[in-house]
Design an enzyme around this catalytic site. Structure first.
Site, PDB file in Angstrom:
ATOM      1  N   SER A 145       0.757  -1.322   0.078  1.00 16.27           N
ATOM      2  CA  SER A 145      -0.046   0.046   0.008  1.00 16.27           C
ATOM      3  C   SER A 145       0.631   1.345   0.136  1.00 16.27           C
ATOM      4  CB  SER A 145      -0.899   0.090   1.164  1.00 16.27           C
ATOM      5  OG  SER A 145      -1.844   0.907   1.096  1.00 16.27           O
ATOM      6  N   HIS A 146       0.703   2.056   1.066  1.00 19.85           N
ATOM      7  CA  HIS A 146       1.329   3.314   1.167  1.00 19.85           C
ATOM      8  C   HIS A 146       2.861   3.216   1.594  1.00 19.85           C
ATOM      9  CE1 HIS A 146      -0.275   2.031   5.007  1.00 19.85           C
ATOM     10  NE2 HIS A 146       0.631   2.911   5.363  1.00 19.85           N
ATOM     11  N   ASP A 189      -3.107   6.116  -3.167  1.00 21.33           N
ATOM     12  CA  ASP A 189      -1.920   5.531  -2.797  1.00 21.33           C
ATOM     13  C   ASP A 189      -1.206   4.485  -3.617  1.00 21.33           C
ATOM     14  OD1 ASP A 189      -3.784   3.523  -2.354  1.00 21.33           O
ATOM     15  OD2 ASP A 189      -3.096   3.031  -0.345  1.00 21.33           O
ATOM     16  N   ASP A 192      -1.546   1.254  -3.925  1.00 19.97           N
ATOM     17  CA  ASP A 192      -2.381   0.078  -4.234  1.00 19.97           C
ATOM     18  C   ASP A 192      -3.592   0.764  -4.940  1.00 19.97           C
ATOM     19  OD1 ASP A 192      -2.862   0.541  -1.718  1.00 19.97           O
ATOM     20  OD2 ASP A 192      -3.807  -1.304  -1.311  1.00 19.97           O
ATOM     21  N   ASP A 237      -6.327   2.240  -3.063  1.00 23.37           N
ATOM     22  CA  ASP A 237      -7.544   2.265  -2.216  1.00 23.37           C
ATOM     23  C   ASP A 237      -7.731   3.398  -1.448  1.00 23.37           C
ATOM     24  OD1 ASP A 237      -5.611   1.545  -0.593  1.00 23.37           O
ATOM     25  OD2 ASP A 237      -6.257  -0.364   0.067  1.00 23.37           O
ATOM     26  N   ARG A 238      -6.835   4.357  -1.271  1.00 25.72           N
ATOM     27  CA  ARG A 238      -6.889   5.501  -0.461  1.00 25.72           C
ATOM     28  C   ARG A 238      -6.987   6.808  -1.384  1.00 25.72           C
ATOM     29  NH1 ARG A 238      -2.860   5.432   4.586  1.00 25.72           N
ATOM     30  NH2 ARG A 238      -3.007   3.013   5.084  1.00 25.72           N
ATOM     31  N   LYS A 290     -11.851  -0.519  -0.069  1.00 23.02           N
ATOM     32  CA  LYS A 290     -11.822   0.999  -0.205  1.00 23.02           C
ATOM     33  C   LYS A 290     -11.234   1.231  -1.329  1.00 23.02           C
ATOM     34  CE  LYS A 290      -7.498   1.677   2.709  1.00 23.02           C
ATOM     35  NZ  LYS A 290      -7.244   0.332   3.074  1.00 23.02           N
TER      36      LYS A 290
HETATM   37  C1  VG1 Z   1      -3.592   1.801   8.397  1.00 22.46           C
HETATM   38  C2  VG1 Z   1      -4.848   2.555   8.367  1.00 22.46           C
HETATM   39  C3  VG1 Z   1      -6.084   1.848   8.340  1.00 22.46           C
HETATM   40  C4  VG1 Z   1      -6.093   0.877   6.861  1.00 22.46           C
HETATM   41  C5  VG1 Z   1      -4.807   0.253   6.931  1.00 22.46           C
HETATM   42  C6  VG1 Z   1      -4.799  -0.316   5.482  1.00 22.46           C
HETATM   43  O1  VG1 Z   1      -3.704   0.814   9.417  1.00 22.46           O
HETATM   44  O2  VG1 Z   1      -4.713   3.137   9.550  1.00 22.46           O
HETATM   45  O3  VG1 Z   1      -7.394   2.708   8.424  1.00 22.46           O
HETATM   46  O4  VG1 Z   1      -7.368   0.312   6.824  1.00 22.46           O
HETATM   47  O5  VG1 Z   1      -3.727   1.101   7.034  1.00 22.46           O
HETATM   48  O6  VG1 Z   1      -4.739   0.368   4.472  1.00 22.46           O
HETATM   49  P1  VG1 Z   1      -2.524   0.973  10.688  1.00 22.46           P
HETATM   50  O7  VG1 Z   1      -2.791  -0.556  11.168  1.00 22.46           O
HETATM   51  O8  VG1 Z   1      -1.182   1.172   9.997  1.00 22.46           O
HETATM   52  O9  VG1 Z   1      -3.173   1.923  11.424  1.00 22.46           O
HETATM   53  V1  VG1 Z   1      -3.727   0.358   3.144  1.00 22.46           V
HETATM   54  O10 VG1 Z   1      -4.211   1.654   2.104  1.00 22.46           O
HETATM   55  O11 VG1 Z   1      -2.366   0.353   3.739  1.00 22.46           O
HETATM   56  O12 VG1 Z   1      -3.997  -1.460   2.611  1.00 22.46           O
HETATM   57 CO    CO Z   2      -3.935   1.264   0.378  1.00 27.12          CO
END
Ligand code: VG1
Ligand code: CO
Length: 542
Positions: A114-115, A278, A280, A282-283, A377
């Protein structure tokens, strides 16, 4: 006939999926057997895979293509009949969910951290999504983890690599590898939900937009949909070429990391609308001219305006938000007379509510918004929903949000992240908070209504999740929340969420850091953040 090999292996420690899949440094994944063990554990935990179809793709980061070749050979070795893989190995997380649902595959594997940054020294990730299209629920991730701990062998075929860039069916030891266009099905789904004609007319009228794909997976999607189908001028999409290291960037769409976009929107004569996504896809981050929309507000505004979009014209069944997300959406739900659900952090908790038709829109404070159109998302979906609302209301983003606050009141909100802190210090801080009994006590000018460690019972399947974040809630409804991140790969990240409701319109213009200053200081003190972590300031404020 290619022989299936059974390869002896030994378990690796710590193959426990976090908030969203297994995320580790690339170097960890590159150890012989590491990826293979986890994939075998998935295949052995999800039921009989013989003759089934799997969806597969990722965000294009370093190691994506190599991992796909390995997973394809293991899918063949484990008896899958077909794997649908996005061309070039590309498949955004929401597009994967779309494809899993549309073609009724036996779920899918998404390769993404992801990010988190990408590259040989950065992060990689893998997760399994179930046939409904969403992230595997905890029962499944626990089963995968348990299997990873006693694994002794994995199955793989000896075969040449597949050309991932050539569309069409390929043979891999008797299994079909179907390389497909990763954008087409997703773009068609978007067109079925939103008024593309109205958005086209908006762009034709000179409406200016910038979309920052951050050199990550949404580039091809945004170009095809925004600049292609919707006629936005070429150049609307910035950083639109997916790169293995995201152009040395940190593909997190927030005010700190999406700096190119922020600069454009806050410049003189900047565009009317800005958005970023982001790694992947989804954000999303939403910006107006000189205006930042917090993700919690974005969810609330979209919910309040949903019926302006054809796909939601019939109204919403309910709204769901993660616990740390602000209660702005709750106020809209109340006004609409529909339920609002509060879930733990992570999209996997929305799946049952969406499947049961209890919630239509979902959101998280961490730049995640989505609906029942898929089970993830969806960054571009949120951007298109905003565009549809803007095309109908013909007002600047800032006016729409300010009117929203005037009508519902403003849930002033901020998140402070302390990244890369010592893990034992972070756990010690959380244990300390967990042990406090603050009910009825005063903290500064605030009096504590209750404090707890959030626990959730899924209203659909009854599953229970505990230790989902420490809440300190005050008698006036303000609150501070503390959680440790479950997506990082180095040390620990402490997230502090601060929220206060402000009904007074005269106060709505205030910078949240100013409006929340007392609560921010109080949160720092009550958790002994400086003494326990050595940090005087957060790393990232959103
Ligand atoms: C973070 C965010 C959470 C989100 C998750 C995955 O998790 O706070 O809201 O669902 O990332 O998103 P954490 O445990 O680091 O707070 V993604 O776009 O990284 O798949
Ligand atoms: Co993501």
């Amino acid at each position: 006939m290619t022989a299936i090999k059974t390869v002896a292996t030994q378990p690796f420690d710590g193959q426990k999926p976090g908030t969203s899949g297994l995320r580790k440094k690339v170097k960890v994944f590159q150890q012989p057997g590491y990826l293979e063990n986890f994939v075998q554990a998935i295949f052995e935990s999800i039921g009989d895979v013989a003759g089934k179809t799997l969806a597969l793709g990722g965000d294009g980061r370093f190691f994506n293509r190599q991992a796909i070749q390995t997973i394809l050979k293991m899918a063949a070795g484990n008896g899958f009949a077909r794997v649908m893989v996005g061309q070039g190995g590309i498949l955004s997380t929401p597009a994967a969910s779309c494809v899993i649902r549309k073609y009724r595959t036996f779920g899918g594997i998404i390769l993404s951290a992801s990010h988190n940054p990408g590259g040989p020294d950065e992060d990689f990730g893998i997760k399994y999504n179930i046939p409904a299209g969403g992230p595997a629920p905890e029962a499944v991730t626990e089963a995968i983890y348990a299997r990873s701990k006693d694994i002794t062998q994995y199955r793989i075929v000896d075969a040449a690599d597949i050309d991932l860039d050539r569309l069409g069916d390929h043979d891999l030891a008797g299994m079909v590898v179907q390389v497909f266009d990763p954008v087409a099905d997703y773009a068609a789904l978007m067109e079925s939900l939103f008024d593309f004609g109205a958005i086209r007319a908006l762009f034709a009228g000179g409406f200016g937009m910038k979309f920052d794909a951050m050199h990550a997976v949404t580039g091809p999607y945004a170009k095809a949909i925004l600049e292609g189908a919707l006629g936005a001028p070429a150049g609307t999409v910035m950083n639109g070429e997916p790169k293995e290291d995201f152009g040395h960037g940190h593909p997190d769409p927030n005010l700190v990391h999406a700096h190119d976009l922020v600069e454009a929107l806050f410049a003189q004569d900047g565009p009317d609308f800005g958005a970023a996504s982001d790694g992947d896809g989804d954000r999303n981050m939403i910006l107006g001219k000189d205006f930042y929309v917090t993700p919690s507000d974005s969810l609330a505004v979209l919910a309040a305006n949903a019926t302006l979009c054809p796909g939601y014209a019939k109204g919403l069944a309910g709204i769901a938000r993660s616990m740390p997300t602000s209660a702005a959406a709750d106020r809209v739900a109340q006004a609409l007379g529909i339920p609002c659900y509060e879930t733990p952090t992570g999209w996997k908790f929305f799946g049952t509510l969406l499947d049961a038709g209890k919630a239509t829109l979902c959101g998280e404070e961490s730049f995640g918004t989505g609906s029942d159109h898929v089970r993830e998302k969806d960054g571009l979906w949120a951007v298109l929903m905003w565009l549809n609302v803007l095309a109908v209301r013909k007002q600047p983003v800032a006016d729409i949000v300010r009117e929203h606050w005037a009508k519902y009141g403003r849930n002033v909100y901020s998140r402070h992240d302390y990244e890369g802190i010592d893990s034992s210090a972070a756990n010690g801080l959380m244990d300390y908070l967990r042990g406090l009994d603050l009910k009825g006590k005063s903290l500064g000018a605030y009096s504590v209504a209750f404090n707890d460690d959030f626990a959730y019972t899924d209203p659909v399947d009854g599953s229970v999740s505990t230790k989902q974040g420490i809440r300190i809630v005050f008698t006036d409804g303000s609150r501070v929340v503390f959680r440790l991140s479950g997506t990082g790969t180095e040390g620990a990240t402490l997230r502090v969420y601060i929220e206060q409701f402000q009904p007074d319109v005269a106060q709505h213009h205030l910078d949240p850091q100013v409006a929340l200053a007392d609560l921010i200081a109080l949160a720092r003190d009550v958790a002994q953040i400086e003494a326990r972590t050595g940090r005087t300031e957060p790393t990232v404020i959103t």
